[in-house]
Design an enzyme around this catalytic site. Structure first.
Site, short mmCIF file in Angstrom:
data_model
loop_
_atom_site.label_atom_id
_atom_site.label_comp_id
_atom_site.label_asym_id
_atom_site.label_seq_id
_atom_site.Cartn_x
_atom_site.Cartn_y
_atom_site.Cartn_z
N CYS A 91 32.17 4.54 -39.69
CA CYS A 91 31.43 4.26 -38.46
C CYS A 91 30.58 5.47 -38.13
O CYS A 91 31.03 6.62 -38.23
CB CYS A 91 32.42 3.98 -37.33
SG CYS A 91 31.64 3.65 -35.74
N HIS A 133 32.49 -5.46 -37.57
CA HIS A 133 32.54 -4.09 -37.07
C HIS A 133 31.60 -3.93 -35.87
O HIS A 133 31.99 -3.39 -34.83
CB HIS A 133 32.15 -3.12 -38.20
CG HIS A 133 32.15 -1.69 -37.81
ND1 HIS A 133 33.14 -0.81 -38.19
CD2 HIS A 133 31.27 -0.96 -37.07
CE1 HIS A 133 32.87 0.38 -37.69
NE2 HIS A 133 31.74 0.32 -37.01
N GLU A 134 30.36 -4.38 -36.01
CA GLU A 134 29.37 -4.19 -34.95
C GLU A 134 29.66 -5.06 -33.73
O GLU A 134 29.50 -4.61 -32.59
CB GLU A 134 27.95 -4.44 -35.48
CG GLU A 134 27.54 -3.53 -36.63
CD GLU A 134 27.69 -2.04 -36.36
OE1 GLU A 134 27.66 -1.61 -35.19
OE2 GLU A 134 27.86 -1.28 -37.34
N HIS A 137 32.22 -3.47 -31.60
CA HIS A 137 31.66 -2.43 -30.74
C HIS A 137 31.21 -3.01 -29.39
O HIS A 137 31.38 -2.36 -28.35
CB HIS A 137 30.45 -1.76 -31.40
CG HIS A 137 30.78 -0.56 -32.22
ND1 HIS A 137 31.38 0.57 -31.70
CD2 HIS A 137 30.57 -0.30 -33.52
CE1 HIS A 137 31.52 1.47 -32.66
NE2 HIS A 137 31.04 0.96 -33.78
#
Length: 183
Positions: A91, A133-134, A137
């Site tokens: 990351c 993953h994004e 966030h």
């Protein structure tokens, strides 16, 4: 605009949906792509640059010259996921930290592009990992939250270093003194 590192509180914020695609959103997307390429990333989410709305930029190839592999995603959601795979993940807000993380192998994502068109993408493997993953966030979820006990243990020194750097930045006045990290 700059990428913030853990444990900056913006990384734990739950982002609000984008209500309208205006000039500011377009400028932010362009600046985020530039930052992502500068740091050699594959994706970048708005909270990593302290923006509190649902915006993600991705280049599945990681190549600035491959504009066809770029995606600017507004208000993205995973509507379907299948399978499981464990693979190496990092990351941009955790420089130098990489661990094997378990994610869905295949995902179907819906999002709006910069023209306001609703898009759907079905993808597997690395592209699916990037999406997950994004999007995490945008919900204040970090890849360290997905680590198992062994990965957490082996990452403790890297995480401690990031926390120390955050405290040092506060002491030097680079961050507000009252800014508390959300761990």
């Amino acid at each position: 605009m700059k990428i913030v590192n853990y444990p900056h509180p913006a990384l734990r914020a739950k982002c609000k949906p984008v209500a309208s695609i205006d000039k500011d959103v377009r400028i932010a997307a362009g600046e985020m792509l530039e930052l992502m390429y500068k740091r050699e990333g594959l994706g970048l989410a708005a909270p990593q640059v302290t923006l509190d709305y649902q915006l993600i930029v991705v280049n599945f190839e990681g190549e600035p010259d491959r504009k066809d592999a770029e995606v600017v995603a507004i208000n993205p959601v995973i509507i379907e996921s299948k399978g499981v795979e464990k693979d190496r993940e990092g990351c941009l807000s955790f420089p130098g930290l990489y661990q094997d993380i378990r994610r869905a192998k295949t995902v179907k994502v819906q999002y709006y592009d910069l023209d306001g068109a609703l898009k759907t993408m079905l993808c597997s493997d690395l592209a699916a990992r990037i999406w997950q993953h994004e999007i995490d966030h945008l919900n204040g979820v970090l890849f360290i939250d997905k680590m198992g006990p062994l990965q957490r243990f082996s990452s403790r020194n890297d995480i401690h270093t990031l926390m120390t750097e955050f405290d040092d930045d506060r002491k030097r006045g680079l961050l507000p003194a009252d800014m508390e990290p959300k761990l």
